[in-house]
Scaffold this motif. Structure first.
Motif, PDB file in Angstrom:
ATOM      1  N   PRO A  55       0.888  -1.200   0.034  1.00 17.10           N
ATOM      2  CA  PRO A  55      -0.139  -0.065  -0.046  1.00 17.10           C
ATOM      3  C   PRO A  55       0.658   1.336  -0.014  1.00 17.10           C
ATOM      4  CG  PRO A  55      -0.209  -1.355   2.083  1.00 17.10           C
ATOM      5  CD  PRO A  55       0.442  -2.183   1.328  1.00 17.10           C
ATOM      6  N   ARG A  56       0.362   2.297  -0.879  1.00 17.38           N
ATOM      7  CA  ARG A  56       1.301   3.278  -0.775  1.00 17.38           C
ATOM      8  C   ARG A  56       1.389   4.001   0.525  1.00 17.38           C
ATOM      9  NH1 ARG A  56       3.136   4.954  -5.680  1.00 17.38           N
ATOM     10  NH2 ARG A  56       2.232   4.001  -7.386  1.00 17.38           N
ATOM     11  N   VAL A  57       2.467   4.615   0.782  1.00 16.87           N
ATOM     12  CA  VAL A  57       2.561   5.387   1.940  1.00 16.87           C
ATOM     13  C   VAL A  57       2.289   6.986   2.096  1.00 16.87           C
ATOM     14  CG1 VAL A  57       4.219   3.506   2.736  1.00 16.87           C
ATOM     15  CG2 VAL A  57       5.059   5.823   1.677  1.00 16.87           C
ATOM     16  N   GLU A  58       2.353   7.784   0.917  1.00 13.41           N
ATOM     17  CA  GLU A  58       2.357   8.971   0.902  1.00 13.41           C
ATOM     18  C   GLU A  58       1.284   9.597   1.556  1.00 13.41           C
ATOM     19  OE1 GLU A  58       2.565   7.182  -1.804  1.00 13.41           O
ATOM     20  OE2 GLU A  58       4.029   7.848  -3.235  1.00 13.41           O
ATOM     21  N   ARG A  59       0.063   9.206   1.729  1.00 14.19           N
ATOM     22  CA  ARG A  59      -1.087   9.935   2.297  1.00 14.19           C
ATOM     23  C   ARG A  59      -0.733   9.894   4.031  1.00 14.19           C
ATOM     24  NH1 ARG A  59      -3.679  13.799   0.047  1.00 14.19           N
ATOM     25  NH2 ARG A  59      -5.227  14.465   1.695  1.00 14.19           N
ATOM     26  N   LEU A  70       2.068   9.714   5.284  1.00 14.91           N
ATOM     27  CA  LEU A  70       3.122  10.563   5.829  1.00 14.91           C
ATOM     28  C   LEU A  70       2.613  12.215   5.699  1.00 14.91           C
ATOM     29  CD1 LEU A  70       6.086   8.983   3.957  1.00 14.91           C
ATOM     30  CD2 LEU A  70       5.396   8.849   6.442  1.00 14.91           C
ATOM     31  N   LEU A  71       1.837  12.314   4.875  1.00 11.10           N
ATOM     32  CA  LEU A  71       1.295  13.807   4.563  1.00 11.10           C
ATOM     33  C   LEU A  71       0.308  14.290   5.645  1.00 11.10           C
ATOM     34  CD1 LEU A  71       1.070  16.042   2.695  1.00 11.10           C
ATOM     35  CD2 LEU A  71      -0.719  15.053   1.560  1.00 11.10           C
ATOM     36  N   VAL A  72      -0.519  13.395   5.924  1.00 13.33           N
ATOM     37  CA  VAL A  72      -1.730  13.775   6.696  1.00 13.33           C
ATOM     38  C   VAL A  72      -1.109  13.741   8.287  1.00 13.33           C
ATOM     39  CG1 VAL A  72      -3.557  12.874   8.056  1.00 13.33           C
ATOM     40  CG2 VAL A  72      -3.681  12.672   5.602  1.00 13.33           C
ATOM     41  N   ARG A  80       2.284  14.403   8.726  1.00  9.79           N
ATOM     42  CA  ARG A  80       3.435  15.042   8.733  1.00  9.79           C
ATOM     43  C   ARG A  80       4.656  14.350   9.187  1.00  9.79           C
ATOM     44  NH1 ARG A  80      -1.638  17.374  10.413  1.00  9.79           N
ATOM     45  NH2 ARG A  80      -1.288  19.515  11.228  1.00  9.79           N
ATOM     46  N   ALA A  81       4.465  13.280   8.812  1.00 10.58           N
ATOM     47  CA  ALA A  81       5.432  12.124   9.309  1.00 10.58           C
ATOM     48  C   ALA A  81       6.673  11.983   8.367  1.00 10.58           C
ATOM     49  CB  ALA A  81       4.924  10.976   9.542  1.00 10.58           C
ATOM     50  N   SER A  82       7.594  11.383   8.748  1.00  7.11           N
ATOM     51  CA  SER A  82       8.720  11.091   7.900  1.00  7.11           C
ATOM     52  C   SER A  82       9.224   9.894   7.992  1.00  7.11           C
ATOM     53  CB  SER A  82       9.991  11.873   8.174  1.00  7.11           C
ATOM     54  OG  SER A  82      10.582  11.918   9.588  1.00  7.11           O
TER      55      SER A  82
END
Lengths: 338, 338
Positions: free
Chosen positions: A262-266, A268-270, A272-274
């Motif tokens: 599963p893609r992780v971008e959302r 991290l975005l929601v 504000r994680a790294s």
């Protein structure tokens, strides 16, 4: 001092996934005479670690792959038994990339450090006072940067790196949650390594639920040794400003090509994680600082460790595969008879 | 001053993906009398931006979703036309979350800022001198932290945020590579926004090849507005210590559930790279700093912008869907007649 022969474990064929016994061969090689600037190390312990899969892989990595026919690259610890090098004296203990072999001829460049903690077992220089401990120290403290009160989740929590991460996080005032496979390892997490909670990912058909119970305020730091479905579950529970330290990818059999997930971008975005990748070799100039502190914690009983010691070089070819089968409880080492 | 009626665009149904015209309705509402502490804004420009998809989504997000029957949340800029608030005077220009409507009654809490750049068009306060510019400024400079000489890759490179990122990166001494869809947008990247190279991801059936030609030393910073296959391609080209700034996920139609993609952990590990999510609202206390600098660059001609202005509130319902169809060249705004 002269040895007649040197038993070596060489890479015979390049594996596409996890290296198996058939990818190695054990051979007898002659020991060359020492030239000026060289010294001879008799290896007492050979290291076995998950990263060695990457060292024999043809896929992009942080170092060149071990060549076919070459001695298997590994860390080892032993004693200098002969020297024509001004800075290494007979009787000194050293740790370095000395390979899966009885004896190593070195010019010093493959030595990671001299082992100064002579009050503690030499084997620790390959585990909690070696790359495993140093990896835990810098990965958690420099990349993860925990604050007291943070919830720190560790995968392969009972392993050589993970167990040190959990205990260092506890020393740093964090709440620690270990993820491990099977009841033996989760018991070890709780009883030997002091985790506040431990999750058996093999039993938890609802990993998400188990994580949300163990981490009611979310996950501030995830020290990731596995990647794969375990990480997918943790990423769904990140707290705002969470940090994921990517130290290893033990659950993924092959990266050529990269498996899907599963893609992780959302996430991290929601949140504000790294996510940050981390390789301990970038911290070489600071190893002594870390090992001084780790050794003090070991002596104080605040940093505990387990070892899985196998005897004899014949154990090498199946040793990496065994790690990935999850059969060891503690840092895997091969002890060579003196 | 009193208005008889207020035309509003309200959310009628919750979309699962990109909001379409049928998810909105245009209604006439009465304007209430102002109470003490309130003021009335006549909106001159309404903003349309990709993030609005998330604002109406039921999936986890950084703010509560817009309720069914509520005025569509949006930024807007206008003039204070009546006031019973001590800090907002008639004639002042303001920008804030005033919604898709002709008039907004405000108590000041939904005001992002007073617009002080009265020498520049008010519409800029919703674009290059608004959240778009500020997003580019903090996302690139605070999260990405570029060094002169870095190669900075930007997705949706000709868009309202992307075009500002590319130009700020150039001001910071970086080499800039824009990824955009179609020949018109890549032409805009090169001719209007000064990118050193531009890649049309729709034409590049070999995106990897195009990227490796445009970024021979790898990608130091990737400012990601899209996620999806474009990002997968860029991640394969990261330089050591690269930073991926996750600002938006425009290419992904729905995150419930998260779509699958190639796992990223190995890229991040091998390259010691990081991915960090970023939300501009966390930087509210520093907006004025950013806008002061952005406005100076606009006046100097170093920061250029494009606007896509549609006339009349009837354009609202299809305006977000249009963004995702990629039909606009520049920051999309709705202008309301005075």
């Amino acid at each position: 001092m002269r040895q007649k022969a040197n038993t070596q474990v060489r890479l015979k064929a390049r594996p596409t996934g996890i290296p198996q016994p058939e990818h190695f061969e054990i051979v007898q090689a002659a020991l060359p005479d020492l030239r000026t600037g060289q010294f001879l190390v008799r290896n007492e312990y050979l290291s076995v670690e998950p990263a060695m899969r990457g060292w024999v892989s043809a896929a992009a990595n942080y170092s060149d792959p071990v060549g076919i026919g070459e001695v298997m690259r590994s860390f080892a610890a032993g004693e200098v038994v002969a020297s024509r090098h001004p800075k290494f004296a007979e009787g000194e203990k050293v740790m370095g990339l000395l390979g899966w072999q009885e004896y190593a001829v070195s010019d010093g460049r493959d030595i990671t450090r001299k082992v100064k903690e002579t009050d503690l077992p030499l084997s620790l220089s390959l585990g909690v006072l070696g790359l495993n401990g140093v990896t835990a120290y810098f990965g958690l403290l420099d990349v993860g940067r925990p604050r007291p009160g943070d919830t720190v989740v560790v995968s392969t929590a009972a392993g050589a790196v993970g167990s040190a991460v959990g205990q260092i996080a506890k020393i740093a005032g964090c709440r620690t949650v270990g993820i491990a496979g099977g009841p033996l390892k989760t018991k070890l997490c709780l009883e030997a390594f002091g985790y506040h909670a431990a999750i058996d990912y093999k039993a938890a058909d609802q990993l998400d639920h188990a994580l949300s119970v163990a981490c009611p305020a979310g996950v501030d730091i995830y020290f990731d040794n596995t990647a794969g479905p375990i990480s997918d579950g943790v990423l769904r529970q990140l707290a705002v400003k969470a940090c994921v330290v990517i130290c290893g990818t033990a659950s993924v059999a092959s990266w050529a090509p990269a498996p899907m997930g599963p893609r992780v971008e959302r996430h991290l975005l929601v949140k504000r994680a790294s996510m940050a990748g981390f390789i301990v070799f970038d911290y070489q100039h600071r190893y002594e600082q870390a090992i001084t502190r780790l050794a003090a914690w070991v002596r104080q009983g605040r940093l505990r460790y387990r070892e899985d010691i196998q005897d004899g070089i014949a154990a090498c070819p199946d040793a990496i595969a065994g790690l990935y089968r999850g059969e060891n409880l503690g840092k895997r080492l091969i002890r060579l008879p003196s």
